[in-house]
Design an enzyme around this catalytic site. Structure first.
Site, PDB file in Angstrom:
ATOM      1  N   LEU A 189      40.666  43.795  42.378  1.00  0.00           N
ATOM      2  CA  LEU A 189      40.066  42.455  42.398  1.00  0.00           C
ATOM      3  C   LEU A 189      40.423  41.689  43.480  1.00  0.00           C
ATOM      4  CD1 LEU A 189      39.939  41.441  38.572  1.00  0.00           C
ATOM      5  CD2 LEU A 189      38.264  42.418  40.071  1.00  0.00           C
ATOM      6  N   ASP A 208      37.176  42.793  51.540  1.00  0.00           N
ATOM      7  CA  ASP A 208      38.133  41.798  50.656  1.00  0.00           C
ATOM      8  C   ASP A 208      38.284  40.427  51.408  1.00  0.00           C
ATOM      9  OD1 ASP A 208      38.265  44.284  48.941  1.00  0.00           O
ATOM     10  OD2 ASP A 208      40.285  43.995  48.683  1.00  0.00           O
ATOM     11  N   ALA A 239      43.506  37.658  48.504  1.00  0.00           N
ATOM     12  CA  ALA A 239      43.383  36.220  47.953  1.00  0.00           C
ATOM     13  C   ALA A 239      44.630  35.702  48.349  1.00  0.00           C
ATOM     14  CB  ALA A 239      43.035  36.109  46.529  1.00  0.00           C
TER      15      ALA A 239
END
Ligand code: PMV
Length: 316
Positions: A106, A152, A111
């Site tokens: 994920l 990503d 992130a």
């Protein structure tokens, strides 16, 4: 200087993982329900260049100067200070928290990098623009994943659905009609770099077979792109399931992922596949919105450790 916060979402790859490393297209969406957060506070009593880093989820509490050069958090901080041309910064503390599961497909690492780069640059009064944020986050990815495609960091930086081909300018994907995804976690952690390596080794051994899989995945991705923009999202379902079968042939699925994919399909999902590197991590299911609770239940019964429902909105 006030405390500065920045956040970045998770991501899910809808089509094209692995093939994207070899310059085939992929489609990814941001997952807003999970986020990484970075908070930077001044330390006015401390000497210049003192930078304290805390990341409770990985039990890290250290000074930047004590972290190895290739530590991903340290790389994001140092890369940002270099980009701002700050060699002796006033002391600050950086606290990183995240609800994105680690090593689960994920985008947790990207992130965290994006949130750090945004928070540190904003703290020094020069918030970097997305192009710079994306470049710096990609450098961290390169150090840790060997040959990352860049999908990503890009989808996480821009927080928009996108169609991505490695080395080409990214393309925002205008979503024609909203759609609902259920994301199911196998609870098995899997390192992207080792799965990408395994695919690389297989491609060295059997280039024709592996390239043929990639070409079929590329064709599916291109068909999905027109479906997403034209607004008949349920038609994406069979393509997702076909993409899953190709990834299984490629050797990157796992019994847990296959079990969750089957459970979602039996519970009425239009399509389902593993998402990200595979061999663990998460799968995604495209479901009629009213069916999402049934799919969440079915995933739980099939062993998912967590299920997230996310809605991808139509372009304004
Ligand atoms: O598992 P994740 O979130 O790191 O996604 C990896 C996607 C791959 O296509 C397998 C690798 C890449 O760099 O694109």
């Amino acid at each position: 200087m006030p405390v500065i916060f920045a956040t970045a979402p998770g991501k899910a790859i809808l089509f094209g993982e692995h093939a994207v490393v070899y310059h085939r297209p992929a489609i990814a969406v941001p997952v807003m329900q999970v986020r990484a957060k970075a908070a930077v506070s001044p330390l006015p009593q401390s000497a210049y260049s003192q930078i304290q880093i805390q990341a409770p989820e990985i039990s890290l509490e250290a000074n930047l100067s004590d972290l190895p050069l290739d530590d991903p958090l340290a790389m994001a901080v140092r890369g940002t200070l270099d980009a701002l041309k700050i060699s002796i910064p006033p002391a600050f503390s950086l606290r990183i928290t995240s609800t994105i599961p680690i090593a689960a497909g994920l985008g947790s690492g990207a992130a965290v990098s994006v949130a750090i780069i945004r928070a540190v640059s904003a703290f020094f009064g020069t918030p970097l623009e997305n192009t710079r944020v994306n470049e710096l986050a990609y450098r961290v990815e390169c150090r840790h994943h060997g040959t990352p495609s860049g999908i990503d960091n890009t989808v996480i930086t821009y927080a928009q659905p996108l169609y991505f081909v490695r080395g080409q300018p990214m393309e925002m994907l205008p979503v024609g009609s909203p759609f609902t995804l259920v994301i199911g976690d196998t609870g098995v952690s899997s390192l992207t770099a080792s799965v990408v390596n395994a695919v690389h080794e297989r491609r060295d051994r059997e280039p024709e077979i592996v390239d043929a899989y990639f070409d079929r995945i590329a064709d599916i991705t291109d068909r999905a792109r027109s479906i997403i923009t034209s607004g008949e999202p349920q038609e994406m379902g069979p393509l997702m399931t076909e993409n899953h079968h190709l990834l299984r042939e490629l050797g990157v699925s796992s019994p847990e992922l296959d079990r969750l994919v089957d459970a979602a399909l039996s519970a009425g999902a239009w399509g389902a596949k593993l998402s990200g590197a595979g061999r663990g991590g998460n799968m995604i299911a495209l479901t009629p919105p009213e069916n999402a609770p049934a799919v969440v239940r079915a995933l739980g019964q099939a062993g998912a450790t967590r299920a997230i429902v996310t809605h991808i909105e139509a372009a304004p």
